[in-house]
Enzyme design. Structure first.
Site, mmCIF file in Angstrom:
data_model
loop_
_atom_site.group_PDB
_atom_site.id
_atom_site.type_symbol
_atom_site.label_atom_id
_atom_site.label_comp_id
_atom_site.label_asym_id
_atom_site.label_seq_id
_atom_site.Cartn_x
_atom_site.Cartn_y
_atom_site.Cartn_z
ATOM 1 C CB CYS A 97 4.155 3.345 18.579
ATOM 2 S SG CYS A 97 5.289 3.262 19.947
ATOM 3 N N GLY B 157 0.811 -1.211 0.000
ATOM 4 C CA GLY B 157 0.000 0.000 0.000
ATOM 5 C C GLY B 157 0.847 1.265 0.000
ATOM 6 C CB THR B 158 3.927 2.200 1.844
ATOM 7 O OG1 THR B 158 3.334 1.919 3.114
ATOM 8 C CG2 THR B 158 4.843 3.400 1.955
ATOM 9 C CB SER C 140 -2.000 -3.170 1.299
ATOM 10 O OG SER C 140 -1.097 -3.930 2.059
ATOM 11 N N GLY C 141 -1.748 -6.269 -0.132
ATOM 12 C CA GLY C 141 -2.029 -7.696 0.035
ATOM 13 C C GLY C 141 -2.283 -8.104 1.474
ATOM 14 C CG HIS C 142 0.039 -6.472 4.998
ATOM 15 N ND1 HIS C 142 0.013 -6.143 6.331
ATOM 16 C CD2 HIS C 142 0.382 -5.342 4.338
ATOM 17 C CE1 HIS C 142 0.344 -4.870 6.480
ATOM 18 N NE2 HIS C 142 0.567 -4.362 5.283
ATOM 19 C CB THR D 218 12.589 -9.504 -10.999
ATOM 20 O OG1 THR D 218 13.642 -9.240 -11.928
ATOM 21 C CG2 THR D 218 12.074 -10.922 -11.193
ATOM 22 C CD GLN E 100 -7.020 -1.020 6.949
ATOM 23 O OE1 GLN E 100 -7.800 -1.970 7.148
ATOM 24 N NE2 GLN E 100 -5.770 -1.032 7.401
HETATM 25 N N1 PLP Z 1 -3.048 2.812 3.592
HETATM 26 C C1 PLP Z 1 -3.790 2.390 4.620
HETATM 27 C C2 PLP Z 1 -5.173 2.949 4.792
HETATM 28 C C3 PLP Z 1 -3.298 1.459 5.527
HETATM 29 O O1 PLP Z 1 -4.053 1.054 6.553
HETATM 30 C C4 PLP Z 1 -1.981 0.965 5.328
HETATM 31 C C5 PLP Z 1 -1.384 0.019 6.293
HETATM 32 O O2 PLP Z 1 -1.720 0.014 7.461
HETATM 33 C C6 PLP Z 1 -1.249 1.418 4.221
HETATM 34 C C7 PLP Z 1 -1.816 2.345 3.376
HETATM 35 C C8 PLP Z 1 0.134 0.921 3.951
HETATM 36 O O3 PLP Z 1 0.093 -0.369 3.395
HETATM 37 P P1 PLP Z 1 1.390 -1.327 3.456
HETATM 38 O O4 PLP Z 1 1.536 -1.763 4.880
HETATM 39 O O5 PLP Z 1 1.057 -2.459 2.545
HETATM 40 O O6 PLP Z 1 2.547 -0.542 2.970
#
Ligand code: PLP
Length: 399
Positions: A343, A71-72, A203-205, A241, A181
């Site tokens: 934190c 996601g980042t 985001s996958g996780h 890759t 989310q």
């Molecule tokens: N955007 C939102 C709303 C999130 O909750 C998060 C992760 O907590 C992210 C972006 C970042 O995703 P990633 O952890 O896959 O980089």
């Protein structure tokens, strides 16, 4: 002690079906998808199958999907990818975002601002929702991008992105939404409700696939400057890759999300028909937890209570209780939760989201986030309802 995991917004467990789908791509089929030989062809076809599954979940085409590291990266690529060309050319550009975004968007916006992009940060209502009229008032002739998240990670509040995107589109402005989310919790239809959204991050996780995997949807025709330079991967938009096992996991997660969303819809319909709560629905479990805690804990309040919310998240303000102390006590009792606070360098800062909603620092510091996953069981909710009020009462008696 069986631990109870109520922190799915931080990360979701990887589902066994997803691990199984990924396994052959470490052990047997490990070719580079850019290689012309059969091993490479096999992984190329797995990557493209996963791309198709994501496109089906989002109601878009495969060519509009870029795989990223999470996601980042997707958020950074969306904002910088659209706005960097304006910095390069010196043409004035304005970005509108909100001050309840995840730091992946907020800090990217701040970095662009330091480099010369004008940025407006919209404030939410007390319920944590961005008002479309605030967007309308903030648009300027040189507004090039609007970035508003679909669901907030701390409160679960769902933003009116369909409406916001319609307003921005009428003004000729591109729209990005961080849907990290919302994915696998709400239907995401990029050819229906979200047809005016140009870029969307996943985001996958947060959707039962592994950490370090992600997606950026980029609508056909949108120009994007890459963040990484190197090979021609992902149609020249993301060099490097591919993370084949991760991408395969993400594709399987999309297929399972599709099935799960349909099952929730079915259970909601049968609930409405039978007028009895359906125990399989995630919303039912979340509401049972939330109502149970609000009933059992005096002076506890729901944050974002008036907002539409994703089905798995609750954020409670428990007056007079320090959420950090509560989290440690809950952890000892076997419950993993989170607080509406970040934190940073060892110090607990009150959550920027809750402060933006108008909570005081003390209120923000006494806010607890509980987020359920698809694997959360009704018995776990029952146990949490015994443990949490008792821990709160003990902490209050000590203060
Ligand atoms: N955007 C939102 C709303 C999130 O909750 C998060 C992760 O907590 C992210 C972006 C970042 O995703 P990633 O952890 O896959 O980089």
């Amino acid at each position: 002690m069986q631990r109870i995991y109520l922190d799915a917004n931080a990360t979701t467990p990887v589902l066994p079906e997803i691990v199984e789908a990924m396994r052959p791509f470490w052990l047997e089929s490990f070719g580079n998808p850019s290689s012309a030989h059969q091993s490479g062809q096999r992984t190329r076809s797995a990557v493209e199958h996963a791309r198709g599954a994501i496109a089906k979940l989002l109601h878009c085409t495969s060519k509009e999907i870029i795989f990223t590291s999470g996601g980042t990266e997707s958020d950074n690529l969306a904002l910088s990818g659209v706005l960097q060309p304006y910095l390069d050319s010196g043409e004035p550009a304005h970005l509108i975002t909100s001050n309840i975004e995840h730091h992946a968007v907020l800090y990217t916006a701040e970095s662009l601002e330091r480099r010369g992009i004008e940025v407006t940060y919209l404030a939410p209502s007390r319920d944590g929702v961005i008002d479309p009229s605030a967007l309308e008032a903030a648009l300027k002739p040189h507004t090039k991008l609007v970035s508003i998240m679909l669901a907030n990670n701390e409160t679960g509040a769902v933003q009116p992105v369909g409406k916001l995107a319609r307003i921005a589109k009428a003004h000729g402005t591109l729209v990005h939404t961080d849907a990290v989310q919302a994915a696998a919790k709400l239907p995401l239809d990029l050819s229906g409700e979200f047809k005016n959204v140009d870029l969307l991050s996943l985001s996958g996780h947060k959707m039962y696939a592994p950490q370090g995997t992600g997606v950026l949807f980029v609508r056909k025709g949108v120009q994007l400057a890459p963040l990484f330079h190197g090979g021609p991967h992902e149609r020249q938009r993301r060099a490097g890759t591919e993370n084949v096992p991760g991408i395969v996991g993400l594709g399987r997660a999309a297929e399972l999300a599709h099935e799960w969303l349909n099952s929730q819809l079915d259970s909601r319909n049968s609930t409405l028909a039978a007028e009895t709560p359906n125990p399989t629905s995630l919303t039912t479990l979340r509401d049972r937890l939330e109502q149970g805690l609000l009933n059992a804990i005096p002076n506890a309040y729901l944050n974002a209570s008036g907002a539409p919310r994703v089905p798995n998240t609750t954020n409670l303000r428990i007056t007079g209780v320090d959420a950090e102390a509560l989290l440690i006590a809950l952890d000892i009792q076997g419950i993993a939760a989170s607080f509406g606070a970040a934190c940073q360098s060892g110090a607990t800062e009150p959550s920027h989201v809750l402060l933006a909603m108008g909570l005081s620092p003390a209120e923000a510091r006494s806010s607890l986030r509980l987020s359920l996953s698809r694997l959360t069981a009704a018995e776990e909710i029952d146990r949490a309802l015994e443990i949490i009020p008792a821990v709160v009462a003990r902490l209050r008696s000590l203060s």
